[in-house]
Scaffold this motif. Structure first.
Motif, PDB file in Angstrom:
ATOM      1  N   SER A   1       4.256  -5.461  -0.216  1.00 32.36           N
ATOM      2  CA  SER A   1       4.783  -5.250  -1.256  1.00 32.36           C
ATOM      3  C   SER A   1       4.910  -4.318  -1.588  1.00 32.36           C
ATOM      4  O   SER A   1       4.700  -3.713  -1.968  1.00 32.36           O
ATOM      5  N   ILE A   2       5.551  -5.010  -3.743  1.00 35.02           N
ATOM      6  CA  ILE A   2       5.698  -5.063  -4.217  1.00 35.02           C
ATOM      7  C   ILE A   2       5.651  -4.986  -5.841  1.00 35.02           C
ATOM      8  O   ILE A   2       5.432  -6.147  -6.379  1.00 35.02           O
ATOM      9  N   ASP A   3       5.637  -4.188  -7.094  1.00 33.31           N
ATOM     10  CA  ASP A   3       5.328  -4.502  -8.621  1.00 33.31           C
ATOM     11  C   ASP A   3       6.877  -5.691  -8.903  1.00 33.31           C
ATOM     12  O   ASP A   3       7.341  -4.424  -8.720  1.00 33.31           O
ATOM     13  N   LEU A   4       6.682  -5.299  -9.675  1.00 32.08           N
ATOM     14  CA  LEU A   4       7.563  -6.667 -10.561  1.00 32.08           C
ATOM     15  C   LEU A   4       8.639  -5.258 -10.852  1.00 32.08           C
ATOM     16  O   LEU A   4       9.290  -5.872 -11.253  1.00 32.08           O
ATOM     17  N   THR A   5       7.791  -4.506 -11.403  1.00 34.34           N
ATOM     18  CA  THR A   5       8.262  -3.095 -11.902  1.00 34.34           C
ATOM     19  C   THR A   5       9.591  -2.233 -11.226  1.00 34.34           C
ATOM     20  O   THR A   5       9.791  -1.682 -11.272  1.00 34.34           O
ATOM     21  N   GLY A   6       9.157  -2.956  -9.529  1.00 35.19           N
ATOM     22  CA  GLY A   6       9.620  -2.015  -8.290  1.00 35.19           C
ATOM     23  C   GLY A   6       8.988  -0.885  -7.838  1.00 35.19           C
ATOM     24  O   GLY A   6       9.344   0.000  -7.905  1.00 35.19           O
ATOM     25  N   HIS A   7       7.589  -0.443  -8.421  1.00 35.26           N
ATOM     26  CA  HIS A   7       6.955   0.964  -7.859  1.00 35.26           C
ATOM     27  C   HIS A   7       6.063   0.007  -7.043  1.00 35.26           C
ATOM     28  O   HIS A   7       6.102  -0.627  -6.967  1.00 35.26           O
ATOM     29  N   ASN A   8       4.888   1.010  -6.442  1.00 36.87           N
ATOM     30  CA  ASN A   8       4.826   1.209  -5.417  1.00 36.87           C
ATOM     31  C   ASN A   8       4.118  -0.315  -4.440  1.00 36.87           C
ATOM     32  O   ASN A   8       3.208  -0.818  -4.119  1.00 36.87           O
ATOM     33  N   GLU A   9       5.792  -0.305  -3.541  1.00 35.31           N
ATOM     34  CA  GLU A   9       5.734  -0.798  -2.400  1.00 35.31           C
ATOM     35  C   GLU A   9       4.628  -0.139  -1.460  1.00 35.31           C
ATOM     36  O   GLU A   9       4.319   0.935  -1.255  1.00 35.31           O
ATOM     37  N   ARG A  10       3.920  -1.464  -0.357  1.00 37.59           N
ATOM     38  CA  ARG A  10       2.652  -1.365  -0.016  1.00 37.59           C
ATOM     39  C   ARG A  10       2.588  -1.664   1.365  1.00 37.59           C
ATOM     40  O   ARG A  10       3.377  -2.782   0.983  1.00 37.59           O
ATOM     41  N   GLU A  11       3.046  -1.450   2.343  1.00 38.45           N
ATOM     42  CA  GLU A  11       3.090  -2.152   3.659  1.00 38.45           C
ATOM     43  C   GLU A  11       1.664  -3.067   3.756  1.00 38.45           C
ATOM     44  O   GLU A  11       0.130  -2.360   3.587  1.00 38.45           O
ATOM     45  N   ILE A  12       1.656  -3.918   4.415  1.00 36.44           N
ATOM     46  CA  ILE A  12       0.510  -5.259   4.078  1.00 36.44           C
ATOM     47  C   ILE A  12       0.674  -4.526   5.941  1.00 36.44           C
ATOM     48  O   ILE A  12       1.432  -5.354   6.610  1.00 36.44           O
ATOM     49  N   ILE A  13      -0.609  -4.290   6.294  1.00 34.30           N
ATOM     50  CA  ILE A  13      -0.994  -4.246   7.438  1.00 34.30           C
ATOM     51  C   ILE A  13      -1.400  -5.515   8.106  1.00 34.30           C
ATOM     52  O   ILE A  13      -2.756  -5.993   7.857  1.00 34.30           O
ATOM     53  N   THR A  14      -0.330  -5.528   9.582  1.00 34.53           N
ATOM     54  CA  THR A  14      -0.846  -7.099  10.271  1.00 34.53           C
ATOM     55  C   THR A  14      -1.289  -6.913  12.097  1.00 34.53           C
ATOM     56  O   THR A  14      -0.981  -5.276  12.257  1.00 34.53           O
ATOM     57  N   PRO A  15      -2.067  -7.820  12.780  1.00 34.09           N
ATOM     58  CA  PRO A  15      -2.344  -6.268  14.110  1.00 34.09           C
ATOM     59  C   PRO A  15      -0.915  -6.842  14.527  1.00 34.09           C
ATOM     60  O   PRO A  15      -0.786  -5.852  15.525  1.00 34.09           O
ATOM     61  N   ILE A  16       0.099  -7.758  14.553  1.00 29.18           N
ATOM     62  CA  ILE A  16       1.326  -7.041  15.497  1.00 29.18           C
ATOM     63  C   ILE A  16       2.217  -7.333  14.164  1.00 29.18           C
ATOM     64  O   ILE A  16       2.051  -7.852  12.801  1.00 29.18           O
ATOM     65  N   ASP A  17       3.896  -7.909  14.946  1.00 26.45           N
ATOM     66  CA  ASP A  17       4.572  -7.930  13.838  1.00 26.45           C
ATOM     67  C   ASP A  17       4.198  -8.908  12.946  1.00 26.45           C
ATOM     68  O   ASP A  17       4.228 -10.321  13.296  1.00 26.45           O
ATOM     69  N   ALA A  18       5.539  -9.153  11.860  1.00 25.41           N
ATOM     70  CA  ALA A  18       5.205 -10.445  10.858  1.00 25.41           C
ATOM     71  C   ALA A  18       6.502 -10.354  10.038  1.00 25.41           C
ATOM     72  O   ALA A  18       7.013  -9.607   9.698  1.00 25.41           O
ATOM     73  N   SER A  19       6.398 -11.800   9.724  1.00 24.65           N
ATOM     74  CA  SER A  19       7.851 -12.362   9.117  1.00 24.65           C
ATOM     75  C   SER A  19       6.974 -13.464   7.409  1.00 24.65           C
ATOM     76  O   SER A  19       5.454 -13.715   7.841  1.00 24.65           O
TER      77      SER A  19
END
Lengths: 180, 455
Positions: free
Chosen positions: B428-446
Motif C-alpha cells: 500500500s502507498i499514500d496518495l502522496t507517494g510516501h509510506n509504502e508498506r507491504e501487506i503481509i499475506t501467508p503466501i504470494d498475493a496479487s
C-alpha cells in the motif's frame, strides 16, 4: 502465395503416410521456435513412452507437436501472424484435414509485460487470429474453439526477452477425436 | 453511545445489523478549554512528520479482559502506525501507569514523553458475556478530550472494535474518514509460474482473519468487492471456461453471472452494487457490457474493433473510465454511463492500463508501462495532473482505500530461467507517494481489492 503454401503442404500431407523428422517440422516452421516449444510443451495429452518407438499416434497431440508444430508466436503486443506462423498454420490446416474427426482448442497466451486484463483480451485476439487463419484454409470452424489464458500460463519461466518471445503464443491443442 | 448488538459473531461484518446508539459519550470530566489550535494532521500534504501518539493498554478488572485490553491497544497502535501519519510512542516510555477512564490523565506525564495525543480505554463484561469497551482520545498539549465513545460487542468482536476505534481516532485528527475497519479480497498464489495455483482469499486490511475462499482447483483472477453486500465478483476458469462469477462470502455460494457466448472478464460492481460492468470477448473482439443483477438485462456500451476493457464507474455512476487500444496503444478513456461521449484522457509516454476511479471522485489510479518499467500513478478524470507514485519491474492493479487516500497494488519480482526468484506481494502507498508498506499475506498475493468501509 498463401495458397501455394497450402497446396504444397496439402500435397505433403497426402503423401505423408510416413512423415518423418522433427527436423523437417522444425525447418518447415522456419525457426527454432517449434523445436524449443516441443521440449517445453504443456499441452501434450498423450505421450506414453512405449509409443516412442513407433512414433506418435496419428492425429494425436504428440503427432501435431512432432510432425506439424502445435504453436505459433507473436510479436510484442501484436496478434498478427507472421510468415513463420502462417507456414505452421498451413501445416496445421492440412493436418486437420487429414484427421477430420479431430477437434482442437486454440489457446491464446501473452508474456508478463502487460496488465492482466488487457492480456486476457490480447490472448483472445491471438487465439482468434489462429482460428481465423485455419478456417480460411478450409478447416470447419465448428472444429476449432478458442480460449485465452492471458499471461497466466507461461511455458518459459524466465523474466527475459527470449522467455517472453516463447510465451507470446497461440497453441493448438487436440481436444477430441485424437488418434482414436 | 455506540453499541454493537450481540449478533456480532466471529467474523462480524454487517454494521447495519447492529443496533447503533451513537451519542458522544460525554462524561463530564471538566477538561480545560483553552483557546488553542486543534490537534490536526493535514493528510493532503506530501510529507507529514508522523504525529507521536500514546495508545495505552485498555484497562480491565479480570485477566481475560486485560488481555483483550492489551490486544485492542496493539491493534489500534498498529493501524495508526501503518497509516504513516502517526508514530505510536513505545509503551515502555509511559510514565503514568494508572490511567483511568474516570479521571483526567496527568497530561504532564504524557507531554514529557512527547505524546501529542493519548488514546485510553477500558474493557468490562456485560451481563450476557459480551464486552463493553469505552475509549477516550485526548489532546495532550491542549489538555482536552477530542472524542469519547462506548461500544458493546461479543468478546470475539474485540479486533473489529479496535479497528473502529482506530478509524475514530484517524477521523478526529485528520478530518478524513478512516479505512481500518475494512477487508481486502485478493488472489493467493503458490507453485511454479507455469502451473501457478490461484485461490480467492479475503482478510482484514491489516492481514488478520485470513481465509481462503476457493481451493485452487481452477484459476481465479481479478476479484472486486461489492459496495453494498458481502459479495465478490471475479473471473473464474471453472470448467475451463473463463467467465465472471459472483461469490457470496457469508454463504460460500458461487454463481455464474449471465450466459454469455464468449469469455467475460474484468468485472466491477457499479457504485450502488446493482450492476456489474465487465468485458466480453467474442470472436476476438472485446467490448464493455453491463448486467443488471436483478433483471439480468445486459447492455453493450462500446462498439469498436479495438480492445475495450477494465471499466470502472465514477462514484456518482455517471461516467466510466476504461482501457482501450483504439488509438493504437493501450490508453485510458472516459465515457458516459450510456457509452456515449468517449474521450481519451491519457496522453503521456507509454501505455496506460487498469484505471480505477477514486471513491472520492477526484482521481483515477492506473498502471503505466513505459520503457520496460511499470508504474502506479494517478491523474484527474480529465487526464490532467498525472503523478506517478511507485515504479518497479512489475507493479500493477491499484485499488483504493474507501477514503480515497491510500492505494494498494501488487508487485512481482523477476524470475530466472528456472523460474526462481519470482514472488508476488501486496503493497500500500499514500496518495502522496510516501509510506509504502507491504501487506503481509501467508503466501504470494496479487490482484488486491479493498472493501468499502463496513456499514
Amino acid at each position: 502465395m498463401r495458397f501455394k503454401f497450402l497446396t504444397i503442404f496439402a500435397a505433403v500431407a497426402l503423401l505423408a503416410a510416413c512423415e518423418t523428422a522433427p527436423d523437417e517440422s522444425a525447418s518447415g516452421s522456419g525457426t527454432g521456435d517449434t523445436g524449443g516449444a516441443t521440449a517445453t510443451s504443456t499441452t501434450t495429452s498423450t505421450a506414453p513412452s512405449t509409443m516412442k518407438q513407433m512414433g506418435p499416434v496419428p492425429g494425436s497431440q504428440e503427432d501435431l507437436i512432432v510432425n506439424v508444430g502445435d504453436r505459433v508466436f507473436f510479436d510484442f503486443d501484436k496478434f498478427s501472424l507472421g510468415a513463420d506462423a502462417r507456414a505452421t498454420l498451413a501445416k496445421q490446416a492440412a493436418w486437420l484435414q487429414k484427421f477430420p474427426s479431430v477437434s482442437v482448442t486454440v489457446e491464446g497466451h501473452c508474456d508478463e509485460r502487460g496488465t492482466r486484463e488487457y492480456n486476457l483480451a490480447l490472448g483472445e485476439r491471438r487465439a482468434n487470429s489462429v482460428k481465423d487463419y485455419l478456417v480460411a484454409l478450409g478447416v470447419n470452424p465448428g472444429r476449432v474453439t478458442t480460449i485465452s489464458y492471458g499471461e497466466e500460463r507461461p511455458v518459459a519461466l524466465g523474466s527475459n526477452e527470449s522467455a517472453w518471445a516463447q510465451n507470446r503464443r497461440g497453441v493448438t491443442a487436440v481436444t477430441g477425436g485424437a488418434g482414436s | 453511545m455506540l453499541t454493537l448488538s450481540t449478533t456480532l459473531r466471529i467474523r462480524p461484518f454487517r454494521l447495519q445489523a447492529w443496533a447503533v446508539l451513537a451519542v458522544a459519550w460525554a462524561l463530564a470530566l471538566g477538561a480545560a478549554h483553552q483557546a488553542r489550535a486543534e490537534l490536526r494532521i493535514d493528510i493532503t500534504r506530501g510529507t507529514v512528520e508522523p504525529m507521536p501518539i500514546a495508545v495505552s493498554t485498555f484497562n480491565a478488572d479480570v485477566p481475560q479482559d486485560q488481555a483483550i485490553g492489551r490486544d485492542i491497544a496493539q491493534v489500534i497502535a498498529a493501524d495508526l502506525e501503518r497509516s504513516g501519519l502517526f508514530a505510536p510512542v513505545d509503551s515502555k516510555a509511559f510514565i503514568q501507569r494508572d490511567l483511568s477512564v474516570n479521571t483526567m490523565p496527568r497530561f504532564g506525564d504524557w507531554r514529557v514523553i512527547n505524546a501529542q495525543a493519548l488514546v485510553q480505554g477500558r474493557v468490562t463484561r456485560t451481563a450476557d458475556g459480551g464486552i463493553r469497551v469505552v475509549f477516550r482520545l485526548w489532546d495532550v498539549f491542549a489538555e482536552e478530550q477530542m472524542t469519547a465513545l462506548a461500544f458493546r460487542s461479543v468478546a470475539e468482536g474485540w479486533r473489529r472494535l479496535a479497528h473502529i476505534i482506530a478509524d475514530r481516532v484517524y477521523e478526529r485528527i485528520t478530518g478524513e474518514s478512516g479505512y481500518f475497519d475494512t477487508r481486502v479480497v485478493y488472489i493467493a498464489e503458490s507453485g511454479p509460474a507455469d502451473r501457478r495455483k490461484k485461490r480467492l482469499a479475503v482478510m482484514d486490511q491489516d492481514g488478520a482473519n485470513h481465509k481462503f475462499l476457493t481451493d485452487g482447483s481452477y484459476l481465479v483472477l481479478t476479484p472486486r468487492f461489492s459496495p453494498t453486500l458481502q459479495e465478490i465478483t471475479y473471473l473464474s476458469y471453472y470448467n475451463n471456461t473463463p467467465r465472471v462469477y459472483i461469490f457470496n462470502i457469508d454463504t460460500g455460494h458461487q454463481e455464474l453471472l449471465g450466459n454469455f457466448p464468449g469469455m467475460t472478464f474484468a468485472p466491477r460492481f457499479s457504485p450502488d452494487g446493482k450492476k456489474v460492468i465487465m468485458s466480453m470477448a467474442k470472436d476476438g473482439n472485446t467490448e464493455i457490457y453491463t448486467m443488471d443483477l436483478r433483471t439480468r438485462a445486459v447492455r453493450k456500451l462500446t462498439n469498436h474493433s479495438a480492445i475495450d476493457t477494465s471499466p470502472s464507474y465514477s462514484p456518482d455512476a455517471r461516467r466510466i473510465v476504461f482501457n482501450s487500444d483504439r488509438g493504437g496503444s493501450q490508453q485510458l478513456y472516459v465515457m458516459d454511463a450510456n457509452g456515449g461521449g468517449v474521450q481519451r484522457i491519457s496522453y503521456g509516454q507509454g501505455r496506460y492500463a487498469t484505471p480505477v476511479w477514486s471513491p472520492r471522485g477526484d482521481l483515477v489510479a492506473f498502471t503505466k508501462i513505459q520503457g520496460g518499467r511499470f508504474f502506479i500513478g494517478v491523474m484527474r478524470p480529465d487526464g490532467s495532473g498525472e503523478r506517478l507514485l511507485a515504479e518497479d519491474f512489475n507493479i500493477e492493479a491499484p485499488t483504493w482505500s474507501p477514503n480515497g487516500r491510500v492505494l494498494m497494488y501488487f508487485r512481482t519480482t523477476p524470475r530466472d530461467d528456472q523460474g526462481n526468484g519470482g514472488s508476488s506481494k501486496l503493497y500500500s502507498i499514500d496518495l502522496t507517494g510516501h509510506n509504502e508498506r507491504e501487506i503481509i499475506t501467508p503466501i504470494d498475493a496479487s490482484d488486491p481489492a479493498w472493501s468499502p468501509l463496513i456499514q
